[in-house]
Design a protein around this motif. Structure first.
Motif, PDB file in Angstrom:
ATOM      1  N   ARG A  61     -31.474  46.138  35.133  1.00  0.00           N
ATOM      2  CA  ARG A  61     -31.299  45.267  36.166  1.00  0.00           C
ATOM      3  C   ARG A  61     -29.655  44.920  36.297  1.00  0.00           C
ATOM      4  O   ARG A  61     -29.032  44.918  35.211  1.00  0.00           O
ATOM      5  N   GLU A 108     -24.259  39.457  32.843  1.00  0.00           N
ATOM      6  CA  GLU A 108     -24.357  38.107  33.113  1.00  0.00           C
ATOM      7  C   GLU A 108     -23.408  37.292  32.925  1.00  0.00           C
ATOM      8  O   GLU A 108     -22.867  37.332  31.539  1.00  0.00           O
ATOM      9  N   GLN A 167     -27.484  26.980  37.610  1.00  0.00           N
ATOM     10  CA  GLN A 167     -26.648  28.161  36.948  1.00  0.00           C
ATOM     11  C   GLN A 167     -25.845  28.660  38.134  1.00  0.00           C
ATOM     12  O   GLN A 167     -26.156  28.741  39.403  1.00  0.00           O
ATOM     13  N   GLU A 214     -21.732  39.857  24.113  1.00  0.00           N
ATOM     14  CA  GLU A 214     -22.158  38.687  25.088  1.00  0.00           C
ATOM     15  C   GLU A 214     -21.474  37.717  24.000  1.00  0.00           C
ATOM     16  O   GLU A 214     -21.798  37.321  22.570  1.00  0.00           O
ATOM     17  N   PHE A 232     -34.563  28.881  30.799  1.00  0.00           N
ATOM     18  CA  PHE A 232     -33.037  28.350  30.806  1.00  0.00           C
ATOM     19  C   PHE A 232     -33.090  27.938  29.317  1.00  0.00           C
ATOM     20  O   PHE A 232     -32.234  27.087  29.080  1.00  0.00           O
ATOM     21  N   GLU A 235     -29.426  37.116  36.306  1.00  0.00           N
ATOM     22  CA  GLU A 235     -30.565  37.889  36.554  1.00  0.00           C
ATOM     23  C   GLU A 235     -31.784  36.731  36.873  1.00  0.00           C
ATOM     24  O   GLU A 235     -31.829  35.779  35.848  1.00  0.00           O
ATOM     25  N   SER A 255     -34.352  44.727  31.202  1.00  0.00           N
ATOM     26  CA  SER A 255     -33.268  44.054  31.330  1.00  0.00           C
ATOM     27  C   SER A 255     -31.944  44.943  31.498  1.00  0.00           C
ATOM     28  O   SER A 255     -30.947  44.545  32.052  1.00  0.00           O
ATOM     29  N   PRO A 309     -36.305  37.332  26.310  1.00  0.00           N
ATOM     30  CA  PRO A 309     -34.925  37.492  27.167  1.00  0.00           C
ATOM     31  C   PRO A 309     -34.930  38.677  28.044  1.00  0.00           C
ATOM     32  O   PRO A 309     -34.365  38.791  29.162  1.00  0.00           O
ATOM     33  N   ASN A 310     -35.902  39.624  27.325  1.00  0.00           N
ATOM     34  CA  ASN A 310     -35.692  41.077  28.390  1.00  0.00           C
ATOM     35  C   ASN A 310     -36.420  41.066  29.459  1.00  0.00           C
ATOM     36  O   ASN A 310     -36.125  41.754  30.609  1.00  0.00           O
ATOM     37  N   ILE A 311     -37.699  40.356  29.522  1.00  0.00           N
ATOM     38  CA  ILE A 311     -38.674  40.140  30.578  1.00  0.00           C
ATOM     39  C   ILE A 311     -38.228  39.242  31.436  1.00  0.00           C
ATOM     40  O   ILE A 311     -38.179  39.232  32.753  1.00  0.00           O
ATOM     41  N   LYS A 312     -37.631  38.146  30.946  1.00  0.00           N
ATOM     42  CA  LYS A 312     -36.943  37.053  31.896  1.00  0.00           C
ATOM     43  C   LYS A 312     -37.671  36.319  32.612  1.00  0.00           C
ATOM     44  O   LYS A 312     -37.287  35.715  33.660  1.00  0.00           O
TER      45      LYS A 312
END
Lengths: 427, 238
Positions: free
Chosen positions: A153, A103, A116, A59, B238, A121, A150, B95-98
């Motif tokens: 997805r 992403e 965004q 990333e 965010f 996601e 994650s 960040p993984n569950i978002k």
């Protein structure tokens, strides 16, 4: 319709980029980071059968001043789980490799709103573990218990705008989504759903590819708020079904060829979370209109349309002596059903999960899922240990069994023990 | 005669009791200002190092005592984890569950270093202080008993030792709501921050397992204004 969606998307994009250009490139910062995961599974259903999965993500994160930033991800996977899940004997099990963009988006933040644009996601709902409200992004349904959500997805091209507001003790947000490029989930082999209904030697499935950009579009939004220990969200999304229905293409005595198709559907939902002392109550309820389900009639593959109601209630317990728990009740119901359908009218599950925290940074998870009607069971456990500052070790197992008609029994081929290592890096 | 003496002594004693009570809370307020910038909008960084030398780094956005946002920046596996405390509501974002998840108040106590140790450090807001009998061997310090104003704060009780010389915190012993002792902390490394000498180091030791030690370094305090939306749970992603 196509022209209108194209022009609106171009307008939105132009407006967004013009806003972005106002953010001066006063300070540009860039960072590269990512992870590499390797997992080896020893299956218990078939002796000497092993499965592997390797996954990597790199990333790049860029900040252009305080308002504008960008994320660019590249993902790579190699796995054998698709073959492992198949009910058909597959002696020539083949690993599958895939490299794809994760992403990739631009983000503009102001004091009262955020926008965004790009592949991203978006996750709705209050529950975790089983998330009926997670309807936006397609998923790799072959991923099971020991994958991070994650990792299952797939990003979706979206224009995503969220406005925030506060009224006294009430704080809320309004989110609007628009996608010009629907994408679909990677599903389990069709035999999993069809069972004996399509018992032929050879079954060929023609996948529906992602539609060209701007040919089909999706849109929706969510209104959410919090007040006095209570969170709620109301949402709706008009989109192409992430799951396929199948139509017959050709058939012989020994083989059937079917097409995978995705129809336009609408989902409406509500999600709630409330603190009750040291407990947290969560609920997600989603109604999907006119979802197509396959059935077999007179040896012909057909589909019917029905509304689907998915509902979930869960309660998180407080931590006591390093133990914490979650109890989830989940139900998925079709309004109508026909004989020889690819799913049951009502599917009900009760899930209990206990987590033990060990020495601050390690944890042991144990969960049991009970499927009602056609009784099915699943037992899953996982020990997580951050062995170094940048490496995690996980050991565990998952076992699926029960009545042959139960959904959980369909996963029995992936019952097994696993070991995985995940390394995080940053430059 | 006896009655009038009694009345006079009661009148003389009452203000001194009241004065002690006021002083105790004032002492805590002054001690709070020796650990952070007080109840003004600011940000700071916290580095937590445990007994195995594992490091975690947090950036804290502190609007006021009822609006704090903690974002973890290291190690890489935990980067982007956020904890929002708004009044007595808490949300966690990973960040993984978002998505933000409401969690219970007792999560403030989770871990050897409680979330409250990092983000909710103004004891004067959460606790009612009384002066304890002074230890004659250590009369350079105030010994205070801090009792939770309600059962929603991080600890049930804190025994707090504050320097008489400059109101600098020296030691604290933390108790659960049940009265069980949990851990002990020492404050040190006073350095000038925004013109005032303040403690930048807090060493927390588990009360029973003495080998479990965490060192918190507080630094980079900066007065800063934040929009209300930063403390909106729907903005955590965010």
């Amino acid at each position: 319709m196509i022209k209108s969606s194209t022009s609106s998307f171009i307008f939105i994009t132009t407006a967004f980029l013009s806003l972005c250009s106002q953010a001066s490139a006063e300070s540009w910062r860039y960072q590269t980071r990512g992870y590499l995961t390797a997992r080896l599974t020893s299956y218990t259903e078939n002796a000497k059968n092993y499965g592997q999965q390797t996954r990597a993500q790199i990333e790049g994160a860029s900040d252009f001043g305080s308002n504008l930033s960008a994320i660019d991800q590249l993902r790579w996977t190699s796995n054998s789980i698709n073959a492992d899940l198949s009910t058909v004997s597959s002696p020539s099990k083949k690993d599958m490799f895939q490299a794809y963009l994760g992403e990739n988006y631009l983000k503009y933040k102001s004091d009262s709103w955020v926008a965004q644009i790009g592949y991203q996601e978006v996750v709705w709902g209050e529950a975790f573990g089983q998330n009926f409200a997670d309807i936006i992004n397609p998923k790799d349904l072959r991923e099971t218990f020991y994958s991070d959500a994650s990792e299952a997805r797939f990003p979706l091209l979206l224009f995503n705008e969220k406005t925030f507001f506060t009224l006294g003790g009430f704080s809320g947000s309004l989110q609007l989504l628009y996608s010009p490029e629907p994408r679909f989930s990677k599903t389990l082999p069709v035999e999993i759903y069809a069972g004996n209904l399509l018992s032929v030697t050879t079954l060929n499935v023609n996948k529906e590819s992602t539609p060209e950009i701007f040919k089909k579009s999706e849109f929706g939004g969510k209104f959410a708020g919090s007040y006095s220990g209570f969170d709620f969200g109301i949402f709706g999304y008009s989109y192409y079904d992430r799951d396929p229905h199948y139509t017959l293409r050709s058939a012989t005595l020994s083989s059937i060829s079917i097409n995978e198709e995705h129809s336009k559907i609408k989902s409406l939902g509500v999600s709630l979370a409330k603190t009750l002392g040291d407990f947290v109550l969560r609920s997600d309820i989603v109604l999907t209109k006119n979802k197509l389900t396959n059935y077999v009639e007179n040896l012909q593959l057909k589909s019917f349309s029905s509304d689907t109601l998915n509902a979930l209630v869960s309660i998180d317990t407080p931590t006591y002596n390093d133990y914490s728990g979650v109890l989830i009740y989940a139900q998925s119901s079709l309004k109508d059903i026909l004989p020889n359908s690819f799913r049951q009218k009502d599917e009900e599950y009760l899930i209990g999960k206990i987590t033990k925290n060990i020495d601050h940074d390690k944890s042991l998870e144990l969960s049991y899922t009970h499927e009602f009607k056609f009784t099915g069971h699943s037992i899953q456990s996982q020990f997580s240990w951050p062995i170094t500052q940048s490496t995690d070790l996980k050991l565990g197992g998952q076992f699926y069994f029960g009545d042959k008609s139960s959904n959980l029994n369909k996963y029995k081929n992936v019952s097994g023990l696993f070991i995985s290592l995940k390394n995080y890096f940053q430059f | 005669m006896r009655i009038s003496t009694l009345v006079i002594s009661v009148f003389l004693t009452l203000p001194s009791i009241a004065l002690c009570e006021i002083n105790a809370n004032e002492i805590v307020k002054k001690a709070d200002l020796k650990r952070g910038l007080g109840n003004i909008s600011h940000s700071f960084n916290v580095t937590v190092t445990d007994q195995d030398n594992k490091k975690e780094i947090y950036h804290v956005y502190f609007k006021d005592v009822n609006n704090t946002l903690t974002e973890q920046t290291a190690p890489e596996r935990s980067r982007g984890r956020k904890l929002l405390m708004k009044d007595y509501d808490i949300w966690l974002f990973t960040p993984n569950i978002k998505k933000p998840l409401r969690i219970s108040l007792e999560q403030k106590l989770t871990g050897q270093v409680a979330n409250g140790d990092i983000a909710r450090t103004n004891y004067a807001e959460d606790y009612e202080a009384t002066l304890m009998s002074t230890d004659k061997k250590d009369d350079n310090a105030y010994h205070l008993a801090l009792k939770a104003k309600n059962n929603k704060v991080t600890y049930g009780k804190i025994e707090y030792v504050v320097s008489k010389k400059d109101f600098g915190p020296m030691e604290a012993t933390f108790f659960a709501l049940s009265g069980k002792p949990l851990k002990k902390a020492t404050f040190s490394d006073y350095r000038p921050i925004q013109g005032v000498s303040r403690a930048t180091k807090m060493v927390i030791q588990d009360y029973l397992q003495k080998d479990k030690i965490s060192t918190l370094i507080f630094e980079d305090h900066k007065p800063e204004k934040f929009p209300d939306s930063l403390f909106n749970k729907d903005r955590l992603e965010f």
